[in-house]
Design an enzyme around this catalytic site. Structure first.
Site, PDB file in Angstrom:
ATOM      1  N   LYS A 588       0.841  -1.199   0.000  1.00 47.96           N
ATOM      2  CA  LYS A 588       0.000   0.000   0.000  1.00 47.96           C
ATOM      3  C   LYS A 588       0.868   1.237   0.000  1.00 47.96           C
ATOM      4  O   LYS A 588       1.847   1.312   0.726  1.00 47.96           O
ATOM      5  CB  LYS A 588      -0.852   0.028   1.254  1.00 47.96           C
ATOM      6  CG  LYS A 588      -1.988  -0.955   1.208  1.00 47.96           C
ATOM      7  CD  LYS A 588      -2.821  -0.842   2.443  1.00 47.96           C
ATOM      8  CE  LYS A 588      -3.799  -2.000   2.475  1.00 47.96           C
ATOM      9  NZ  LYS A 588      -4.536  -2.042   3.717  1.00 47.96           N
ATOM     10  N   ASP A 624      -2.848  -0.537  -3.969  1.00 48.76           N
ATOM     11  CA  ASP A 624      -4.169  -1.073  -3.627  1.00 48.76           C
ATOM     12  C   ASP A 624      -5.250  -0.709  -4.637  1.00 48.76           C
ATOM     13  O   ASP A 624      -6.160  -1.483  -4.893  1.00 48.76           O
ATOM     14  CB  ASP A 624      -4.565  -0.642  -2.211  1.00 48.76           C
ATOM     15  CG  ASP A 624      -4.378   0.851  -1.983  1.00 48.76           C
ATOM     16  OD1 ASP A 624      -3.938   1.555  -2.922  1.00 48.76           O
ATOM     17  OD2 ASP A 624      -4.656   1.315  -0.867  1.00 48.76           O
TER      18      ASP A 624
HETATM   19  P1  ADP Z   1      -7.054   1.395   4.808  1.00 48.55           P
HETATM   20  O1  ADP Z   1      -7.633   2.455   3.986  1.00 48.55           O
HETATM   21  O2  ADP Z   1      -6.231   1.908   5.928  1.00 48.55           O
HETATM   22  O3  ADP Z   1      -6.385   0.344   3.988  1.00 48.55           O
HETATM   23  P2  ADP Z   1      -9.733   0.675   5.454  1.00 48.55           P
HETATM   24  O4  ADP Z   1     -10.237   0.645   4.083  1.00 48.55           O
HETATM   25  O5  ADP Z   1     -10.238  -0.382   6.364  1.00 48.55           O
HETATM   26  O6  ADP Z   1      -8.177   0.606   5.548  1.00 48.55           O
HETATM   27  O7  ADP Z   1     -10.109   2.086   6.061  1.00 48.55           O
HETATM   28  C1  ADP Z   1      -9.958   2.363   7.403  1.00 48.55           C
HETATM   29  C2  ADP Z   1     -10.593   3.694   7.688  1.00 48.55           C
HETATM   30  O8  ADP Z   1     -11.982   3.606   7.512  1.00 48.55           O
HETATM   31  C3  ADP Z   1     -10.394   4.132   9.104  1.00 48.55           C
HETATM   32  O9  ADP Z   1      -9.299   4.995   9.147  1.00 48.55           O
HETATM   33  C4  ADP Z   1     -11.652   4.876   9.447  1.00 48.55           C
HETATM   34  O10 ADP Z   1     -11.446   6.247   9.252  1.00 48.55           O
HETATM   35  C5  ADP Z   1     -12.631   4.422   8.436  1.00 48.55           C
HETATM   36  N1  ADP Z   1     -13.712   3.643   9.053  1.00 48.55           N
HETATM   37  C6  ADP Z   1     -13.605   2.608   9.911  1.00 48.55           C
HETATM   38  N2  ADP Z   1     -14.820   2.134  10.229  1.00 48.55           N
HETATM   39  C7  ADP Z   1     -15.706   2.881   9.551  1.00 48.55           C
HETATM   40  C8  ADP Z   1     -17.122   2.900   9.445  1.00 48.55           C
HETATM   41  N3  ADP Z   1     -17.878   2.053  10.113  1.00 48.55           N
HETATM   42  N4  ADP Z   1     -17.684   3.828   8.646  1.00 48.55           N
HETATM   43  C9  ADP Z   1     -16.928   4.702   7.968  1.00 48.55           C
HETATM   44  N5  ADP Z   1     -15.612   4.738   8.032  1.00 48.55           N
HETATM   45  C10 ADP Z   1     -14.995   3.845   8.800  1.00 48.55           C
END
Ligand code: ADP
Length: 884
Positions: A588, A624
């Site tokens: 990533k 990603d």
């Molecule tokens: P990354 O982008 O780090 O690879 P994710 O796609 O899982 O991982 O995104 C994580 C982010 O999503 C967290 O930083 C948070 O801000 C956001 N997040 C987590 N849970 C929720 C939710 N239920 N609704 C909206 N946003 C969320």
């Protein structure tokens, strides 16, 4: 006064239950008295049945049942919130219908300081009979004249005055300041008013009068005034109970339970209108022959049966009927009933209350009876007191059953096991008759044991409450304006979004040409999306923020199978050892064309080389976005765009190779990693940026960078909301203006709260729970406002993201010279996937901004591993084809 002669009681033609029929005069006088009193006894089981039946009617009415019409009306009053206690200012209250044939005007000053009350100034004007019966305009002109006369005596000057209108007649209310008179009662018969909006009529009259600038803010009935006039105690007072001439109650209901309201948020005060409750099954067993006689002789036979057992207008009447009956049977007053005793209305509530009071001696009872022209004997006073007590006890118990129904309703709608609640009481029965309240309390404890109820007498009758409604309405309107002003910059018009789309398009073109642009448009060297013929086993390393995963991806006939192992972040990237196959590295945030990216591949190769017994070939490094596009592409060949909306945001898409400067070749395609989070870093988003965005940016680790991402992605939305909440608190709009340490804490407001708060089911309860967990002191208005803030922030994020997608798909369409493009977007990221409305708002924006593209959004599953393996698979397929 109408006279009900002895014949009326004895013969009772047409009367369904004449006292005489059910109750012959036996010779044993004490037995007769006991029989009369027994009729007024109500058992616990009967009260419970009334409670249950009334609750059933209430729920039918709330649910919008019309046929058969429920026994209570449950009228919404459009009062949406109870007082904060901070309301302040001067208010004019005009009361019509609350005090008989007079009109009362009050000047109420709310200090905003708890416990500090300024006595209102008031004046009563007797309404001439010809005005009560004349044209409607004449009545309202009279009211406007009285207002001027009252205000002339006060030093009010030319300030704009806010008026609350207490109009206690049956009305169909359609707004806080819109109320249509259904029918006149209480001796009023003005023509041309029924079916009209009485607020409008009052406004017009005030304008015709022309002396003062008065804004009629709210119209309420006396029940609501009572509830609202209550000083907030430990908790807010959310039930109003009136026992005056008649009886009624109101309480705060969840708006989503009120079918006639097109509103699923917040609460609304409901006027139960329980006086009209009638249910043969429940009320039948407790109706006495005296109730039947009273109803039969009333102005509205068959109507308001419940009220006729409780209201102050009727208590005296019931006592009178019982005494008249006992007199006629020869048990009381030496068998002589006076003409007064036989005249309707001769015994008033005051008489009953006074005679029933155990501290009142027989002498006073005698005086009252003598004033009625009666000649009481030695033992009569005691008997009369017993009758008064029986009638009043029953009234208080029935009232308690009705109140218990309201309390169970509240308990149910709030889903609370135990309910702690304050009930504001008002009306002359409470004022004049202290025992009424104690019986009521006792019975409520029996019927609703899980409710902890405190009864609080209302102040200044309903007047203060009406002022309070007016103040709350004025406060809400002012706060709503401030909220709107604050959120206005977040509400982007179609034109603004189209402008963003155009700017992104321009930045894409510049970036592709290698010119200065906030979009870097990085070639990924991925030249094709999967065509479904890819086969083989691939290893993928997924280097995430916290975890390091090794995935074995098998791409075979039946689809893609993934086996994975998660390691916590290791020092050594080469830790993931594998067997045969091709190793693919996916990280990533890195990028294939970056020199760092190349380094990673080299480092990895070297590291693998250092390990004995492992033979791996590092084929591709994928970010990603590309992984997401590729993973969805295996199922859908139209998938040519990848989108991530998680912690950060980014997108990639298939561009014509000839458009990509710096990469050889002019046919075919190449996936471009846009790095779109940086869009706007050249200042192009500044026009849309709010002061809250600026605060979030300034506090970030990379000020001035990733401006687009900071308006869209999960890492920032909670922070933007937090900054807006801080601002609204400083304006006094939220949390009663109380700044808390917690809200000052960075990242305390998580982006996942937006998802929870905006989820459609039980939204406001969620908001309350979340904010209470954060230690924020909140009211239900606060909850609504926080919801609006979250909606504005996530809507803008989704729309900006949509503008980006629209720019991308339009670019692909134009590249190919197509009239219409069918394309799919592979999406990953928790914000996109878990927010209840984000994805649909993105899609809606794309539909508007790119009408010539038919765009399908596909959510990727394990985009990182699967997609990375597929990049490798495609690379291998292309390499094989080249060799052939
Ligand atoms: P990354 O982008 O780090 O690879 P994710 O796609 O899982 O991982 O995104 C994580 C982010 O999503 C967290 O930083 C948070 O801000 C956001 N997040 C987590 N849970 C929720 C939710 N239920 N609704 C909206 N946003 C969320």
């Amino acid at each position: 006064m109408d006279t009900i002669g002895p014949a009326g009681l004895r013969q009772g033609e047409g009367s369904p239950c004449n006292p005489q029929e059910g109750l012959p005069c036996p010779s044993d006088s004490s037995e007769l008295v006991q029989e009369c009193l027994r009729q007024f006894k109500v058992t616990g089981a009967q009260l419970q049945q009334i409670q249950a039946s009334l609750l059933g009617s209430m729920e039918q009415a709330l649910g919008g049942q019309t046929s058969p019409a429920p026994a209570v009306r449950m009228l919404p009053t459009y009062v949406g919130s109870t007082p904060h206690g901070t309301e302040q200012g001067d208010f004019v209250v005009l009361e019509l219908g609350a005090t008989g044939a007079s009109l009362r005007i009050l000047w109420v000053t709310l200090t905003g300081i708890e416990g500090h009350r300024i006595e209102p100034r008031s004046q009563e004007f007797v309404i001439p009979q010809e005005v009560m019966l004349g044209p409607g305009q004449q009545l309202f002109d009279f009211a406007a004249r009285c207002l001027s006369e009252f205000l002339d005596a006060l030093p009010v000057g030319n300030q704009g005055l806010k008026l609350g209108f207490n109009f206690s007649f049956p009305c169909h209310q359609t707004g806080l300041d819109r109320s249509t008179l259904i029918s006149w009662t209480k001796g009023f018969r003005c023509s041309g008013v029924e079916g009209q909006d009485v607020v409008q009529l009052l406004r017009e009259a005030i304008q015709r009068q022309g002396a003062y600038s008065i804004d009629v803010v709210a119209v309420v009935n006396d029940t609501v005034g009572t509830m609202m006039g209550c000083e907030p105690g430990v908790g807010p007072c959310e039930v109003g109970l009136i026992v005056d001439t008649g009886t009624n109650a109101c309480y705060m209901e969840e708006a989503r339970h009120v079918a006639v309201l097109d509103e699923d948020r917040g609460r609304v005060c409901i006027s139960v209108e329980w006086g009209s409750f009638s249910d043969d099954g429940a009320l039948g067993p407790v109706l006495t022959i005296f109730d039947c006689a009273l109803d039969h002789e009333s102005l509205n036979p068959g109507a308001q049966r419940f009220e006729k057992m409780i209201g102050g207008l009727y208590l005296g009447e019931l006592v009178r009927l019982v005494l008249a009956h006992l007199a006629q049977c020869g048990v009381l007053f030496g068998g002589c009933a006076s003409p007064a005793l036989l005249s309707r209305g001769s015994i008033l509530l005051e008489h009953v209350a006074e005679m029933e009071d155990p501290s009142v001696g027989a002498a006073r009872v005698h005086t009252i009876l003598q004033d009625l022209g009666l000649n009481p004997g030695a033992s009569d006073a005691k008997l009369v007191q017993d009758v008064c007590a029986a009638v009043c006890t029953r009234a208080a118990q029935l009232c308690a059953a009705a109140l218990a129904a309201v309390l169970s309703r509240l308990q149910h709608s709030r889903e609370q096991q135990t309910l702690q609640i304050a009930v504001a009481t008002g009306g002359r029965v409470f004022e004049r008759h202290p025992r009424f309240l104690s019986i009521l309390q006792e019975t409520v404890m029996f019927l609703a044991p899980k409710c902890d109820v405190s009864f609080i007498p209302s102040l200044d009758g309903g007047g203060r409450g009406v002022a309070m409604v007016t103040a709350v309405a004025a406060r809400l309107a002012a706060h709503q304006r401030l909220l709107e002003e604050t959120l206005a910059p977040f509400r982007l018009s179609q034109e603004q979004l189209a402008a963003v789309q155009a700017q992104i398009r321009e930045a894409m073109i510049k970036g592709l040409r290698g010119e200065a642009s906030s979009l870097r448009m990085l070639p990924t060297y991925v030249r094709a999306t999967p065509d479904g013929s890819e086969r083989g086993d691939f290893l993928a390393l997924d280097l995430g923020g916290t975890n390091f995963r090794v995935l074995l991806v098998r791409v075979a006939m039946g689809g893609v199978q993934i086996t994975n192992q998660v390691y916590s972040i290791p020092e050594c990237v080469a830790q993931g050892s594998g067997q045969q196959g091709i190793l693919l590295n996916w990280t990533k945030g890195f990028n294939a064309s970056d020199c760092e990216g190349q380094d990673v591949v080299c480092l990895l190769r070297e590291a693998i080389g250092r390990r004995k017994g492992v033979e791996l070939n590092v084929v591709a490094i994928v970010n990603d976005t590309v992984g997401t596009m590729m993973s969805c592409g295996y199922e859908d060949p139209h998938c040519e765009v990848g989108l991530i909306v998680g912690t950060g945001t980014n997108a990639c898409y298939m561009e014509e190779l000839q458009n990509v400067a710096g990469v050889a070749g002019d046919s075919g395609h190449m996936c471009i990693n846009m790095e779109w989070g940086a869009f706007g870093d050249d200042g192009s988003l500044d026009v849309l940026s709010t002061c809250f965005d600026a605060s979030v940016d300034q506090a970030s680790i990379n000020p001035g960078k990733q401006r687009f991402e900071k308006m869209i992605s999960g890492m920032y939305l909670g922070e933007i909301v937090r900054h807006i909440l801080l601002h609204l608190t400083s304006l006094g709009v939220l949390f009663r203006g109380q700044q808390t340490q917690c809200l000052q804490t960075r990242d305390i407001f998580k982006t996942k709260f937006l998802s929870e708060i905006e989820s459609d089911s039980l939204a406001l309860r969620q908001v309350r729970a979340i904010l209470e967990d954060l230690g924020l002191p909140l009211t239900s208005d606060d909850a609504l406002m926080v919801l609006e803030v979250c909606q504005a922030v996530s809507q803008r994020a989704a729309q900006l993201c949509g503008a980006g997608v629209a720019a991308v798909v339009e670019k692909i369409r134009e590249n190919r010279g197509l009239e219409e493009l069918t394309v799919s977007v592979g999406v990953d990221g928790t914000l996109y996937k878990l927010h209840p409305h984000f994805s649909s708002m993105v899609a809606a924006t794309v539909r508007k901004l790119a009408p010539r593209c038919v765009v399908t959004f596909l959510q990727s599953e394990d985009g990182s591993g699967k997609g990375a393996a597929l990049v490798t698979a495609v690379a291998c397929r292309l390499a094989q084809m080249a060799r052939v």
